[in-house]
Design an enzyme around this catalytic site. Structure first.
Site, PDB file in Angstrom:
ATOM      1  N   LYS A   8       0.686  -1.283   0.010  1.00 16.34           N
ATOM      2  CA  LYS A   8      -0.021  -0.022   0.125  1.00 16.34           C
ATOM      3  C   LYS A   8       0.883   1.270   0.080  1.00 16.34           C
ATOM      4  O   LYS A   8       2.033   1.206   0.524  1.00 16.34           O
ATOM      5  CB  LYS A   8      -1.038  -0.141   1.102  1.00 16.34           C
ATOM      6  CG  LYS A   8      -0.345  -0.349   2.464  1.00 16.34           C
ATOM      7  CD  LYS A   8       0.700   0.675   3.139  1.00 16.34           C
ATOM      8  CE  LYS A   8       0.533   2.027   3.255  1.00 16.34           C
ATOM      9  NZ  LYS A   8       1.894   2.706   3.784  1.00 16.34           N
ATOM     10  N   TYR A  54      -4.373   4.173   6.242  1.00 13.08           N
ATOM     11  CA  TYR A  54      -4.911   3.259   7.497  1.00 13.08           C
ATOM     12  C   TYR A  54      -6.007   3.855   7.986  1.00 13.08           C
ATOM     13  O   TYR A  54      -7.197   2.988   8.124  1.00 13.08           O
ATOM     14  CB  TYR A  54      -3.615   3.546   8.463  1.00 13.08           C
ATOM     15  CG  TYR A  54      -2.594   2.525   8.110  1.00 13.08           C
ATOM     16  CD1 TYR A  54      -2.499   1.207   8.219  1.00 13.08           C
ATOM     17  CD2 TYR A  54      -1.453   3.118   7.573  1.00 13.08           C
ATOM     18  CE1 TYR A  54      -1.555   0.326   7.722  1.00 13.08           C
ATOM     19  CE2 TYR A  54      -0.350   2.328   6.991  1.00 13.08           C
ATOM     20  CZ  TYR A  54      -0.269   1.225   7.134  1.00 13.08           C
ATOM     21  OH  TYR A  54       0.699   0.587   6.960  1.00 13.08           O
TER      22      TYR A  54
HETATM   23  P1  NDP Z   1      12.295   1.527   1.948  1.00  8.57           P
HETATM   24  O1  NDP Z   1      12.790   3.151   1.581  1.00  8.57           O
HETATM   25  O2  NDP Z   1      12.793   0.974   3.351  1.00  8.57           O
HETATM   26  O3  NDP Z   1      12.519   0.563   1.094  1.00  8.57           O
HETATM   27  C1  NDP Z   1      12.252   0.605  -0.228  1.00  8.57           C
HETATM   28  C2  NDP Z   1      13.044  -0.216  -1.101  1.00  8.57           C
HETATM   29  O4  NDP Z   1      12.324  -0.078  -2.389  1.00  8.57           O
HETATM   30  C3  NDP Z   1      14.241   0.116  -1.223  1.00  8.57           C
HETATM   31  O5  NDP Z   1      15.199  -0.362  -0.269  1.00  8.57           O
HETATM   32  C4  NDP Z   1      14.772  -0.297  -2.706  1.00  8.57           C
HETATM   33  O6  NDP Z   1      15.063  -1.757  -2.502  1.00  8.57           O
HETATM   34  C5  NDP Z   1      13.369  -0.335  -3.648  1.00  8.57           C
HETATM   35  N1  NDP Z   1      13.256   0.546  -4.679  1.00  8.57           N
HETATM   36  C6  NDP Z   1      13.053   0.486  -5.741  1.00  8.57           C
HETATM   37  N2  NDP Z   1      13.010   1.554  -6.513  1.00  8.57           N
HETATM   38  C7  NDP Z   1      13.145   2.541  -5.610  1.00  8.57           C
HETATM   39  C8  NDP Z   1      13.481   3.850  -5.743  1.00  8.57           C
HETATM   40  N3  NDP Z   1      13.149   4.477  -6.923  1.00  8.57           N
HETATM   41  N4  NDP Z   1      13.629   4.709  -4.622  1.00  8.57           N
HETATM   42  C9  NDP Z   1      13.795   4.191  -3.367  1.00  8.57           C
HETATM   43  N5  NDP Z   1      13.798   2.724  -3.477  1.00  8.57           N
HETATM   44  C10 NDP Z   1      13.208   1.797  -4.197  1.00  8.57           C
HETATM   45  O7  NDP Z   1      10.840   1.787   2.339  1.00  8.57           O
HETATM   46  P2  NDP Z   1       9.654   0.876   2.975  1.00  8.57           P
HETATM   47  O8  NDP Z   1      10.256  -0.755   3.098  1.00  8.57           O
HETATM   48  O9  NDP Z   1       9.371   1.702   4.408  1.00  8.57           O
HETATM   49  O10 NDP Z   1       8.163   1.106   2.198  1.00  8.57           O
HETATM   50  C11 NDP Z   1       8.223   0.224   0.933  1.00  8.57           C
HETATM   51  C12 NDP Z   1       6.667   0.008   0.480  1.00  8.57           C
HETATM   52  O11 NDP Z   1       6.098  -0.686   1.593  1.00  8.57           O
HETATM   53  C13 NDP Z   1       5.935   1.245   0.538  1.00  8.57           C
HETATM   54  O12 NDP Z   1       4.995   1.220  -0.476  1.00  8.57           O
HETATM   55  C14 NDP Z   1       5.459   1.766   1.818  1.00  8.57           C
HETATM   56  O13 NDP Z   1       4.212   2.254   1.834  1.00  8.57           O
HETATM   57  C15 NDP Z   1       4.988   0.140   2.219  1.00  8.57           C
HETATM   58  N6  NDP Z   1       5.143  -0.095   3.640  1.00  8.57           N
HETATM   59  C16 NDP Z   1       3.840  -0.740   4.128  1.00  8.57           C
HETATM   60  C17 NDP Z   1       3.684  -1.038   5.578  1.00  8.57           C
HETATM   61  C18 NDP Z   1       2.560  -1.674   6.061  1.00  8.57           C
HETATM   62  O14 NDP Z   1       2.248  -1.687   7.365  1.00  8.57           O
HETATM   63  N7  NDP Z   1       1.862  -2.217   5.239  1.00  8.57           N
HETATM   64  C19 NDP Z   1       4.932  -0.480   6.345  1.00  8.57           C
HETATM   65  C20 NDP Z   1       5.864   0.173   5.912  1.00  8.57           C
HETATM   66  C21 NDP Z   1       6.018   0.239   4.247  1.00  8.57           C
HETATM   67  P3  NDP Z   1      16.527  -2.366  -3.224  1.00  8.57           P
HETATM   68  O15 NDP Z   1      17.568  -1.494  -2.296  1.00  8.57           O
HETATM   69  O16 NDP Z   1      16.692  -3.575  -2.741  1.00  8.57           O
HETATM   70  O17 NDP Z   1      16.444  -2.144  -4.646  1.00  8.57           O
END
Ligand code: NDP
Length: 362
Positions: free
Chosen positions: A131, A215
């Site tokens: 989401k 949420y």
């Molecule tokens: P992070 O920034 O920690 O991680 C995002 C990851 O996405 C990066 O580490 C990278 O992985 C990858 N990525 C790919 N393209 C891009 C880009 N252009 N810019 C930045 N990162 C990119 O974010 P979160 O893990 O906090 O969030 C990721 C998703 O999960 C979002 O949609 C967020 O809303 C959702 N989320 C949902 C939660 C829930 O409770 N359901 C809680 C937290 C987040 P890599 O380095 O491996 O390429």
């Protein structure tokens, strides 16, 4: 939207959601866990989702997709992923040749979801997308169409639908335990830092509403069990705060529902204050989730008394539900259409915030 929903339904994939005409994929081998590829190895993937596969009998991480070779190596080794099943974003289309992968879980910034979901579906895989589903209604429709065309399932990672306290709250609402509704409200927020993709419109699609406000919106919808008919919103963003140059901060809105007009179905979200709750007031009682949608430590109070609910691992339950649906050819509880509904309402909230007018959702 939920009908009568029990925990068993959620965990096993309710019969009511059985697929009929569009379950095109081959029967998966029931003796093997469903194979998951995790796409995007950021915080949520590595700290919450991947550890939740431990102890699953229906779901197994079999592949990783990342933009960083170092992460592929570190997490690949940690999760015993064969080197041939570690992909970059450039090579990910090769997953079509990997029969171990049944489903791809996209856990990246929202604006990147459409591309990754479409590519995963074109590779013949089922998809779970985090989401908010995507920045625009058109993006969500593209994602839904791609999965339909491929004959594959699309789940949105709305973990709260699979969480025991929220399921109990939904049951109380469906059984009308509180009597005639007087008000319903949900507030979510946290204090955000600087320098994150979350405050960049191009990657996040919006501000606090998209990230944390969703949420509250989703909770109002699943608690009510019906779709809002109109929305009025007010958006307040402090000037001279480097976090809010590109996106909004506080969003207040109220929704009319078909059975609940002229009363308060309201949400509030902020990136300047921590809040995580919903409260329903009825003529016969009150219901309060506080905290309502955290990772753990949920509390549900009905008439001021804490309700005893056996806690579950919501991340695991969400993943296991998807695996059951793939294995048993059933509809998912939180499909793409559910994500699309929220995005459509969020766009109406933005419109109302801009114009100051109530926006119809009919
Ligand atoms: P992070 O920034 O920690 O991680 C995002 C990851 O996405 C990066 O580490 C990278 O992985 C990858 N990525 C790919 N393209 C891009 C880009 N252009 N810019 C930045 N990162 C990119 O974010 P979160 O893990 O906090 O969030 C990721 C998703 O999960 C979002 O949609 C967020 O809303 C959702 N989320 C949902 C939660 C829930 O409770 N359901 C809680 C937290 C987040 P890599 O380095 O491996 O390429």
């Amino acid at each position: 939207m939920h009908t009568e929903l029990t925990r068993r339904d959620v965990l096993l994939g309710a019969g009511a959601f059985a697929l009929k005409p569009w379950s095109f994929w081959k029967q998966t081998d029931a003796s093997k866990p469903v194979g998951w590829a995790i796409l995007g190895l950021g915080y949520y993937a590595t700290a919450q989702i991947m550890p939740a596969f431990a102890g699953s009998d229906r779901s197994k991480i079999v592949a990783l997709i990342s933009g960083h070779p170092e992460k592929l190596s570190r997490f690949g080794d940690q999760y015993n992923i064969p080197t041939g099943s570690r992909y970059s974003y450039e090579t990910m289309d090769e997953i079509r040749h990997n029969p171990d992968i049944d489903v791809v879980y996209v856990i990246t910034p929202p604006a990147t979801h459409p591309e990754f979901v479409v590519r995963a579906a074109k590779a013949g895989k089922h998809v779970t997308s985090e989401k908010p589903m995507a920045p625009t209604v058109a993006d969500c429709e593209t994602m839904i169409r791609a999965c339909r065309k491929a004959g594959r399932l699309l789940q949105v990672g709305y973990r709260c639908h699979y969480e025991a306290h929220n399921i109990r709250a939904i049951q109380a609402m469906r059984k009308k335990e509180l009597g005639k509704l007087i008000s319903i409200r949900s507030d979510h927020g946290f204090n955000i830092g600087t320098g994150q993709w979350r405050t960049q419109r191009a990657l996040a699609g919006g501000g606090s509403m998209m990230d944390i406000g969703i949420y509250s919106l989703n909770a109002l919808r699943y608690l009510m069990g019906e779709e809002p008919t109109s929305v009025q919103a007010k958006i307040t963003t402090p000037a001279n705060d480097p976090r809010f140059v590109d996106v909004e901060d506080t969003v207040e809105f109220n929704l009319d529902f078909p059975s609940f007009k002229g009363a308060l179905g309201a949400g509030g979200y902020s990136w300047r204050q921590g809040k995580n709750q919903y409260e329903v007031v009825g003529e016969k009682g009150t219901l309060r989730g506080d905290p309502a949608t955290p990772y753990n430590g949920h509390r549900l109070l009905i008439n001021g008394q804490e309700v005893s609910v056996a806690s579950n691992n919501q991340f695991n339950a969400q993943v296991e539900h998807m695996s059951s649906c793939i294995r048993d050819h059933k509809r998912v509880l939180t499909p793409g259409e559910e994500g699309l509904r929220d995005i459509r309402i969020i766009q109406a909230i933005y419109e109302s915030g801009r114009t100051g007018k109530r926006v119809s959702l009919a």
